[in-house]
Design an enzyme around this catalytic site. Structure first.
Site, PDB file in Angstrom:
ATOM      1  N   SER A 105       1.192  -1.139   0.188  1.00 58.20           N
ATOM      2  CA  SER A 105       0.568  -0.155  -0.176  1.00 58.20           C
ATOM      3  C   SER A 105       0.986   1.127   0.552  1.00 58.20           C
ATOM      4  O   SER A 105       1.832   1.380   0.936  1.00 58.20           O
ATOM      5  CB  SER A 105      -1.115   0.265   1.052  1.00 58.20           C
ATOM      6  OG  SER A 105      -1.563   0.940   1.657  1.00 58.20           O
ATOM      7  N   TYR A 128      -2.155   6.366  -4.764  1.00 57.63           N
ATOM      8  CA  TYR A 128      -2.593   7.028  -4.756  1.00 57.63           C
ATOM      9  C   TYR A 128      -2.954   8.192  -4.785  1.00 57.63           C
ATOM     10  O   TYR A 128      -1.692   8.867  -4.902  1.00 57.63           O
ATOM     11  CB  TYR A 128      -3.094   7.057  -3.011  1.00 57.63           C
ATOM     12  CG  TYR A 128      -4.209   6.186  -2.450  1.00 57.63           C
ATOM     13  CD1 TYR A 128      -5.744   6.535  -2.910  1.00 57.63           C
ATOM     14  CD2 TYR A 128      -3.595   5.142  -1.312  1.00 57.63           C
ATOM     15  CE1 TYR A 128      -6.020   4.628  -2.561  1.00 57.63           C
ATOM     16  CE2 TYR A 128      -4.747   4.505  -0.752  1.00 57.63           C
ATOM     17  CZ  TYR A 128      -6.075   4.572  -1.283  1.00 57.63           C
ATOM     18  OH  TYR A 128      -6.614   3.536  -0.365  1.00 57.63           O
ATOM     19  N   HIS A 244     -13.555  -1.791  -2.605  1.00 59.57           N
ATOM     20  CA  HIS A 244     -12.177  -1.649  -1.780  1.00 59.57           C
ATOM     21  C   HIS A 244     -12.937  -1.715  -0.122  1.00 59.57           C
ATOM     22  O   HIS A 244     -12.634  -1.050   1.029  1.00 59.57           O
ATOM     23  CB  HIS A 244     -12.638   0.351  -1.507  1.00 59.57           C
ATOM     24  CG  HIS A 244     -11.340   1.300  -0.797  1.00 59.57           C
ATOM     25  ND1 HIS A 244     -10.696   1.691  -1.850  1.00 59.57           N
ATOM     26  CD2 HIS A 244     -10.593   1.438   0.595  1.00 59.57           C
ATOM     27  CE1 HIS A 244      -9.469   2.423  -1.243  1.00 59.57           C
ATOM     28  NE2 HIS A 244      -9.308   1.693   0.180  1.00 59.57           N
TER      29      HIS A 244
HETATM   30  C1  FMN Z   1      -7.828  -1.990   6.615  1.00 56.48           C
HETATM   31  C2  FMN Z   1      -7.987  -1.494   5.297  1.00 56.48           C
HETATM   32  C3  FMN Z   1      -6.991  -1.189   4.899  1.00 56.48           C
HETATM   33  C4  FMN Z   1      -7.201  -0.442   2.959  1.00 56.48           C
HETATM   34  N1  FMN Z   1      -5.840   0.301   2.850  1.00 56.48           N
HETATM   35  C5  FMN Z   1      -6.121   0.578   0.660  1.00 56.48           C
HETATM   36  C6  FMN Z   1      -4.609   0.464   0.678  1.00 56.48           C
HETATM   37  O1  FMN Z   1      -4.525   1.408   1.175  1.00 56.48           O
HETATM   38  N2  FMN Z   1      -4.838   1.194  -0.597  1.00 56.48           N
HETATM   39  C7  FMN Z   1      -5.969   0.273  -1.192  1.00 56.48           C
HETATM   40  O2  FMN Z   1      -6.233   0.541  -2.459  1.00 56.48           O
HETATM   41  N3  FMN Z   1      -7.396  -0.440  -0.965  1.00 56.48           N
HETATM   42  C8  FMN Z   1      -6.553  -0.344   0.455  1.00 56.48           C
HETATM   43  N4  FMN Z   1      -7.612  -1.594   1.049  1.00 56.48           N
HETATM   44  C9  FMN Z   1      -8.648  -2.364   0.600  1.00 56.48           C
HETATM   45  C10 FMN Z   1      -7.761  -3.833  -0.160  1.00 56.48           C
HETATM   46  O3  FMN Z   1      -7.089  -3.498  -0.745  1.00 56.48           O
HETATM   47  C11 FMN Z   1      -9.234  -4.222  -0.453  1.00 56.48           C
HETATM   48  O4  FMN Z   1      -9.870  -3.930  -1.601  1.00 56.48           O
HETATM   49  C12 FMN Z   1      -9.815  -5.157   0.476  1.00 56.48           C
HETATM   50  O5  FMN Z   1      -9.553  -5.340   1.722  1.00 56.48           O
HETATM   51  C13 FMN Z   1     -10.770  -6.371   0.252  1.00 56.48           C
HETATM   52  O6  FMN Z   1     -11.587  -6.766   0.490  1.00 56.48           O
HETATM   53  P1  FMN Z   1     -11.593  -7.923   1.608  1.00 56.48           P
HETATM   54  O7  FMN Z   1     -10.931  -7.502   2.804  1.00 56.48           O
HETATM   55  O8  FMN Z   1     -12.795  -8.691   2.358  1.00 56.48           O
HETATM   56  O9  FMN Z   1     -10.517  -9.243   1.378  1.00 56.48           O
HETATM   57  C14 FMN Z   1      -7.779  -1.356   2.436  1.00 56.48           C
HETATM   58  C15 FMN Z   1      -8.880  -2.123   3.153  1.00 56.48           C
HETATM   59  C16 FMN Z   1      -8.847  -2.121   4.417  1.00 56.48           C
HETATM   60  C17 FMN Z   1      -9.711  -3.269   5.535  1.00 56.48           C
HETATM   61  C1  LIG Z   2      -6.807   6.901   7.220  1.00 57.33           C
HETATM   62  C2  LIG Z   2      -6.645   7.864   5.813  1.00 57.33           C
HETATM   63  C3  LIG Z   2      -6.901   6.224   5.319  1.00 57.33           C
HETATM   64  C4  LIG Z   2      -5.992   6.301   3.767  1.00 57.33           C
HETATM   65  C5  LIG Z   2      -6.713   5.079   2.938  1.00 57.33           C
HETATM   66  C6  LIG Z   2      -5.860   3.893   3.291  1.00 57.33           C
HETATM   67  C7  LIG Z   2      -7.488   2.693   3.026  1.00 57.33           C
HETATM   68  O1  LIG Z   2      -7.704   2.990   1.612  1.00 57.33           O
HETATM   69  C8  LIG Z   2      -8.461   2.357   3.537  1.00 57.33           C
HETATM   70  O2  LIG Z   2      -7.848   3.069   5.066  1.00 57.33           O
HETATM   71  O3  LIG Z   2      -9.404   1.787   3.089  1.00 57.33           O
END
Ligand code: FMN
Ligand SMILES: CCCCCCC(=O)C(=O)O
Length: 355
Positions: A105, A128, A244
């Site tokens: 990430s 991002y 997401h």
């Molecule tokens: C705590 C958390 C943080 C995430 N941070 C990012 C991120 O930094 N960038 C991003 O593109 N997606 C982020 N995502 C989305 C994940 O890449 C992904 O799309 C999603 O978690 C998939 O679903 P699942 O948790 O049911 O496997 C985040 C998801 C979670 C749960």
């Molecule tokens: C509070 C900043 C979160 C940055 C994005 C991380 C993400 O994609 C997520 O938490 O979902």
């Protein structure tokens, strides 16, 4: 859900602090999309082949020039040091030990170069669009120089989604974690922070990042066939169908529903990947049969990391890969190429709790 995913989730709930747990688990709005994600895969039923030689099941694939042992990838998720003191370095070690590709990430909590050093296996970097383009450009170049073989541009986050269950709690240590890669700090007036999301980004950024780094750029967060085609026309080398984790716009269609439309639109031009609610080998088999070339796991990796560090991540990925091989054999598909659309059919009224 796989028994191991369930057990690691239970352990994570015990060891994670309440703010970290809320941040990881929460979804946007009323969390309809987050809650629907898992069940959406079970609206499909399998149509297995019989008397097919499945003595050896081969899960390997080539993806954008990289040979992989398994189609299970680690999704980009932020701030792994909230889950474990070894953070993304542990995740990278666990993924490499399982032969799985890591997507790091942009909001990692450790310098990307440290994670790259630990990543004995292939890895991609998630980008991002930031208000100051120097931030995302600098990160993309640093990732390329450190060994990332593709960029994943997240397209569904012009602003961070509002998550009622976690927004009021805050994220412990977030300022330092944001600064670790971007060099910028979130200030109280975060809307003007250089590393904050840039809401004016367009598909022009796809070609820009590809030209800047020479790397293939996938677009993540696509839920429509026409939007996938627009991204591919703009130069995307792959598409990640994703809600997401239900953390951006609530009430969007589940990935399991969007995937066939996106595959129909662009699946003959670029690889289509998918994430969201995948918790078992059967879920993954269904996604592959619907046309995904590979799948990504988000929260299960965070739970595994919290539960057992690098070893926990490896155990998760090994177990789900083994589970996938088992159900592929029972479905009569000895290779990923044999996992085709005829293996699944959609039913309207799944029996939730058969008696
Ligand atoms: C705590 C958390 C943080 C995430 N941070 C990012 C991120 O930094 N960038 C991003 O593109 N997606 C982020 N995502 C989305 C994940 O890449 C992904 O799309 C999603 O978690 C998939 O679903 P699942 O948790 O049911 O496997 C985040 C998801 C979670 C749960
Ligand atoms: C509070 C900043 C979160 C940055 C994005 C991380 C993400 O994609 C997520 O938490 O979902």
């Amino acid at each position: 859900m796989s028994a191991l995913v369930d057990a690691q989730h239970a352990r994570a709930r015990e060891v994670l602090g309440s703010e970290a747990l809320a941040y990881y688990e929460s979804g946007a709005g009323a969390e309809l999309t987050r809650r629907e994600a898992e069940a959406a895969w079970s609206h499909y039923r399998l149509r297995p082949r019989v008397l097919t030689d499945v003595a050896a099941v081969d899960l390997s694939l080539d993806l954008l020039g990289t040979h992989l042992a398994t189609p299970l990838l680690v999704a980009p998720t932020a701030y792994h040091r909230l889950a474990h003191p070894d953070g993304e370095v542990a995740t990278a070690r666990g993924a490499a030990a399982a032969g799985a590709l890591l997507t790091l990430s942009a909001r990692a909590s450790q310098p990307l170069e440290s994670v790259a050093q630990a990543a004995a296996g292939p890895w991609w970097f998630q980008v991002y669009a930031t208000r100051d383009p120097a931030v995302h450009r600098g990160l993309a170049v640093r990732a390329r120089d450190a060994g990332a073989t593709a960029l994943v541009l997240t397209g569904d986050t012009p602003f961070v989604g509002r998550k009622p269950l976690s927004d009021s709690l805050g994220i412990p240590g977030i300022e330092d974690m944001v600064a670790v890669n971007s060099g910028a700090h979130l200030r109280p007036d975060a809307a003007t922070d250089a590393a904050d999301q840039w809401p004016s980004a367009t598909t022009d950024l796809v070609a820009e990042l590809a030209a800047l780094t020479g790397l293939p750029v996938l677009v993540k967060g696509v839920l429509r066939g026409d939007e996938a085609a627009r991204c591919v026309d703009a130069g995307a080398a792959g598409i990640v169908v994703s809600t997401h984790g239900g953390r951006q716009l609530d009430r969007v269609v589940p990935s399991a529903v969007a995937l066939p439309e996106v595959v129909a639109a662009v699946g003959d031009r670029v690889p289509v990947l998918v994430d969201g609610g995948l918790r078992s080998g059967l879920d993954v088999l269904t996604a592959l049969a619907l046309g995904a070339r590979a799948v990504l796991l988000g929260r299960p990796v965070l739970w595994a990391l919290a539960a057992g560090g690098a070893a926990g991540v490896r155990e998760l990925l090994d177990t789900l890969t083994d589970d996938l091989a088992h159900v592929m054999a029972l479905a009569g598909a000895p290779t990923l190429d044999a996992v085709t659309a005829d293996l699944v059919t959609r039913i309207e009224r799944p029996v939730e709790r058969p008696v």
